[in-house]
Design an enzyme around this catalytic site. Sequence first.
Site, short mmCIF file in Angstrom:
data_model
loop_
_atom_site.label_atom_id
_atom_site.label_comp_id
_atom_site.label_asym_id
_atom_site.label_seq_id
_atom_site.Cartn_x
_atom_site.Cartn_y
_atom_site.Cartn_z
N LYS A 14 0.82 -1.22 0.00
CA LYS A 14 0.00 0.00 0.00
C LYS A 14 0.85 1.27 0.00
CE LYS A 14 -2.21 -0.94 3.88
NZ LYS A 14 -1.62 -2.23 4.29
N ARG A 89 -9.33 1.11 9.17
CA ARG A 89 -8.92 -0.24 9.56
C ARG A 89 -9.96 -0.92 10.44
NH1 ARG A 89 -2.94 0.72 9.03
NH2 ARG A 89 -1.87 -1.26 9.24
N ARG A 128 11.61 -6.40 4.66
CA ARG A 128 11.56 -4.97 4.92
C ARG A 128 12.16 -4.64 6.29
NH1 ARG A 128 5.76 -2.06 4.81
NH2 ARG A 128 5.69 -2.58 7.02
N ARG A 134 11.76 -0.40 11.60
CA ARG A 134 10.47 -0.46 12.31
C ARG A 134 10.47 -1.64 13.28
NH1 ARG A 134 5.45 0.36 8.20
NH2 ARG A 134 4.43 -0.77 9.92
N ARG A 146 -0.03 -8.67 13.35
CA ARG A 146 -0.59 -7.61 12.50
C ARG A 146 -1.48 -8.22 11.40
NH1 ARG A 146 4.80 -5.17 10.82
NH2 ARG A 146 3.63 -3.82 9.43
P1 AMP Z 1 1.09 0.78 8.81
O1 AMP Z 1 2.23 1.70 8.57
O2 AMP Z 1 -0.13 1.13 8.02
O3 AMP Z 1 1.47 -0.67 8.67
O4 AMP Z 1 0.66 0.97 10.33
C1 AMP Z 1 1.55 0.65 11.40
C2 AMP Z 1 0.79 0.54 12.70
O5 AMP Z 1 0.19 1.80 13.02
C3 AMP Z 1 -0.37 -0.45 12.70
O6 AMP Z 1 0.07 -1.78 12.97
C4 AMP Z 1 -1.23 0.12 13.83
O7 AMP Z 1 -0.67 -0.19 15.11
C5 AMP Z 1 -1.08 1.62 13.63
N1 AMP Z 1 -2.12 2.12 12.71
C6 AMP Z 1 -1.94 2.64 11.46
N2 AMP Z 1 -3.10 3.00 10.91
C7 AMP Z 1 -4.07 2.70 11.83
C8 AMP Z 1 -5.48 2.81 11.85
N3 AMP Z 1 -6.16 3.27 10.79
N4 AMP Z 1 -6.13 2.41 12.97
C9 AMP Z 1 -5.46 1.94 14.05
N5 AMP Z 1 -4.13 1.78 14.08
C10 AMP Z 1 -3.43 2.15 13.00
#
Ligand code: AMP
Length: 191
Positions: A14, A89, A128, A134, A146
């Site tokens: 994404k 989400r 990654r 991260r 996740r």
């Molecule tokens: P991402 O970079 O999209 O993989 O997001 C990393 C982490 O941020 C996720 O595993 C969640 O802990 C948190 N996160 C990101 N977007 C959301 C969301 N829309 N709702 C809740 N937690 C989020």
Amino acid sequence: MTHIILFGPPGAGKGTQAERIRDNYNFLHISTGDVFRYNIKNETALGKRAKSFIDRGELVPDDVTIKMLAGEMRQADDKNGIIFDGFPRTKAQAKALDDLLNEQNEKIDALISLDVDDNILIERLKERGKTSGRKDDADENVIRNRIQVYYTETEVVKEHYNEQNKLQKVDGVGDIEAITKRLNKVIDQLI
Ligand code: AMP
């Protein structure tokens, strides 16, 4: 304005593809994950609130996330649209997003789902993790959590927009450029 949700499990691509869409179409790119990481790095109150959830691979609570998203959306003025990456989400987030857009006489045009097999997701995220820095990419248990959270809490969002006839599926396996072309084909029909 065009509003597109780029959807899929962690590791679906994404972020990479949303940046390309941002540049190709002059969209605002909102990655809630990036905004959280920025806040964690800068040790803001929001960052402190979100960190423990993110490190465990769990979702940050809806109220915190929705408030943050509403703030980010205010930067879209001179853009052709918004590409949402990592939001919504949960079903509550999807409803909040629909309401926010509705207040502005706007709507979600499509949810584009990037489909990738779980085994490939885990391999991609482990790879990654070697360079991303991260914490949530560094531990295979967190990675698996996740993906699990995606299936238990997030996948319902796809159904929410399918009911509105807005679901578009794109094969997320292949080289980056090939996937971009598949996405562009879908987006060209929306704008
Ligand atoms: P991402 O970079 O999209 O993989 O997001 C990393 C982490 O941020 C996720 O595993 C969640 O802990 C948190 N996160 C990101 N977007 C959301 C969301 N829309 N709702 C809740 N937690 C989020």
